[in-house]
Design a protein around this motif. Structure first.
Motif, PDB file in Angstrom:
ATOM      1  N   ASP A  49     -10.640   6.030   7.146  1.00  0.00           N
ATOM      2  CA  ASP A  49     -10.192   5.301   8.217  1.00  0.00           C
ATOM      3  C   ASP A  49     -10.696   4.050   8.182  1.00  0.00           C
ATOM      4  O   ASP A  49     -10.007   3.146   8.570  1.00  0.00           O
ATOM      5  CB  ASP A  49      -9.991   6.216   9.221  1.00  0.00           C
ATOM      6  CG  ASP A  49      -9.291   7.258   9.567  1.00  0.00           C
ATOM      7  OD1 ASP A  49      -8.260   7.223   8.714  1.00  0.00           O
ATOM      8  OD2 ASP A  49      -9.375   8.361  10.275  1.00  0.00           O
ATOM      9  N   TYR A 109       0.725  -1.213  -0.194  1.00  0.00           N
ATOM     10  CA  TYR A 109       0.066   0.071   0.022  1.00  0.00           C
ATOM     11  C   TYR A 109       0.782   1.133  -0.147  1.00  0.00           C
ATOM     12  O   TYR A 109       0.376   2.256  -0.288  1.00  0.00           O
ATOM     13  CB  TYR A 109      -0.945  -0.017   1.107  1.00  0.00           C
ATOM     14  CG  TYR A 109      -0.342   0.342   2.497  1.00  0.00           C
ATOM     15  CD1 TYR A 109      -0.199   1.566   2.958  1.00  0.00           C
ATOM     16  CD2 TYR A 109       0.434  -0.774   3.252  1.00  0.00           C
ATOM     17  CE1 TYR A 109       0.180   1.797   4.314  1.00  0.00           C
ATOM     18  CE2 TYR A 109       0.910  -0.548   4.473  1.00  0.00           C
ATOM     19  CZ  TYR A 109       0.901   0.989   4.920  1.00  0.00           C
ATOM     20  OH  TYR A 109       1.370   1.189   6.140  1.00  0.00           O
ATOM     21  N   LYS A 151      -9.159   1.305   5.694  1.00  0.00           N
ATOM     22  CA  LYS A 151      -7.631   1.289   5.267  1.00  0.00           C
ATOM     23  C   LYS A 151      -7.209  -0.051   5.532  1.00  0.00           C
ATOM     24  O   LYS A 151      -6.594  -0.483   4.905  1.00  0.00           O
ATOM     25  CB  LYS A 151      -7.062   2.098   6.557  1.00  0.00           C
ATOM     26  CG  LYS A 151      -7.148   3.583   5.904  1.00  0.00           C
ATOM     27  CD  LYS A 151      -5.901   4.336   6.605  1.00  0.00           C
ATOM     28  CE  LYS A 151      -6.278   5.826   5.949  1.00  0.00           C
ATOM     29  NZ  LYS A 151      -5.026   6.876   6.321  1.00  0.00           N
ATOM     30  N   THR A 152      -7.802  -0.817   6.686  1.00  0.00           N
ATOM     31  CA  THR A 152      -7.334  -2.222   6.736  1.00  0.00           C
ATOM     32  C   THR A 152      -7.826  -3.065   5.554  1.00  0.00           C
ATOM     33  O   THR A 152      -7.058  -3.926   5.095  1.00  0.00           O
ATOM     34  CB  THR A 152      -7.771  -2.917   7.919  1.00  0.00           C
ATOM     35  OG1 THR A 152      -7.492  -2.049   9.306  1.00  0.00           O
ATOM     36  CG2 THR A 152      -7.405  -4.362   8.414  1.00  0.00           C
ATOM     37  N   VAL A 192      -8.414  -2.111   2.444  1.00  0.00           N
ATOM     38  CA  VAL A 192      -7.579  -1.850   1.334  1.00  0.00           C
ATOM     39  C   VAL A 192      -6.219  -2.348   1.432  1.00  0.00           C
ATOM     40  O   VAL A 192      -5.645  -3.040   0.424  1.00  0.00           O
ATOM     41  CB  VAL A 192      -7.564  -0.235   0.928  1.00  0.00           C
ATOM     42  CG1 VAL A 192      -6.332   0.172   0.126  1.00  0.00           C
ATOM     43  CG2 VAL A 192      -8.928   0.348   0.862  1.00  0.00           C
ATOM     44  N   LYS A 193      -5.444  -2.275   2.559  1.00  0.00           N
ATOM     45  CA  LYS A 193      -4.135  -2.897   2.635  1.00  0.00           C
ATOM     46  C   LYS A 193      -4.217  -4.498   2.427  1.00  0.00           C
ATOM     47  O   LYS A 193      -3.584  -4.908   1.726  1.00  0.00           O
ATOM     48  CB  LYS A 193      -3.697  -2.569   4.228  1.00  0.00           C
ATOM     49  CG  LYS A 193      -3.328  -1.280   4.494  1.00  0.00           C
ATOM     50  CD  LYS A 193      -2.928  -1.167   5.833  1.00  0.00           C
ATOM     51  CE  LYS A 193      -2.376   0.503   6.177  1.00  0.00           C
ATOM     52  NZ  LYS A 193      -2.078   0.381   7.697  1.00  0.00           N
ATOM     53  N   VAL A 223      -7.743   7.297   1.552  1.00  0.00           N
ATOM     54  CA  VAL A 223      -8.531   6.118   1.890  1.00  0.00           C
ATOM     55  C   VAL A 223      -9.243   6.358   3.163  1.00  0.00           C
ATOM     56  O   VAL A 223      -8.417   6.958   4.216  1.00  0.00           O
ATOM     57  CB  VAL A 223      -7.777   4.840   1.986  1.00  0.00           C
ATOM     58  CG1 VAL A 223      -8.690   3.869   2.492  1.00  0.00           C
ATOM     59  CG2 VAL A 223      -7.443   4.399   0.594  1.00  0.00           C
ATOM     60  N   PHE A 269      -2.807   6.707  -0.875  1.00  0.00           N
ATOM     61  CA  PHE A 269      -3.439   6.090  -0.111  1.00  0.00           C
ATOM     62  C   PHE A 269      -3.983   6.729   1.156  1.00  0.00           C
ATOM     63  O   PHE A 269      -4.959   6.187   1.706  1.00  0.00           O
ATOM     64  CB  PHE A 269      -2.383   4.825   0.290  1.00  0.00           C
ATOM     65  CG  PHE A 269      -3.071   3.994   1.490  1.00  0.00           C
ATOM     66  CD1 PHE A 269      -3.722   2.898   1.063  1.00  0.00           C
ATOM     67  CD2 PHE A 269      -2.689   4.249   2.814  1.00  0.00           C
ATOM     68  CE1 PHE A 269      -4.375   2.169   2.046  1.00  0.00           C
ATOM     69  CE2 PHE A 269      -3.387   3.480   3.883  1.00  0.00           C
ATOM     70  CZ  PHE A 269      -3.991   2.431   3.539  1.00  0.00           C
ATOM     71  N   ALA A 270      -3.459   7.637   1.358  1.00  0.00           N
ATOM     72  CA  ALA A 270      -3.783   8.738   2.587  1.00  0.00           C
ATOM     73  C   ALA A 270      -5.392   9.398   2.322  1.00  0.00           C
ATOM     74  O   ALA A 270      -6.068   9.516   3.291  1.00  0.00           O
ATOM     75  CB  ALA A 270      -2.882   9.859   2.645  1.00  0.00           C
TER      76      ALA A 270
END
Length: 82
Positions: free
Chosen positions: A32, A21, A35-36, A38-39, A30, A27-28
């Protein structure tokens, strides 16, 4: 991405490229809450971004991008061949 993460759980797919990522400059952007997800999806190579350095988290997926991500999920899960 949350939907693909849920599908990954069904197929027992776990990514092995946890820092992938970091290659994406946006990516910032995305949320909160996502985020997990997407990662995990990126680390499993289910989604490869809209370019080599962007994932365009605020854009809608095209049908082609969605279909490719599903194909990638099936290939990475060893449910179909390339």
């Amino acid at each position: 991405m949350a939907m693909y993460q849920r599908a990954m759980k069904i197929t027992n797919l776990v990514g092995n490229d946890e820092n992938r990522y970091q290659n994406y400059t946006d990516f910032a952007q995305v949320g909160d809450w996502a985020k997990t997800n997407v990662k995990n999806v990126l680390s499993a190579h289910v989604f490869n971004g809209t370019t080599a350095v962007t994932i365009s988290p605020k854009a809608n997926l095209t049908y082609a991008e969605a279909a490719q991500a599903i194909r990638n999920l099936l290939v990475e899960s060893k449910l179909i061949n390339r």
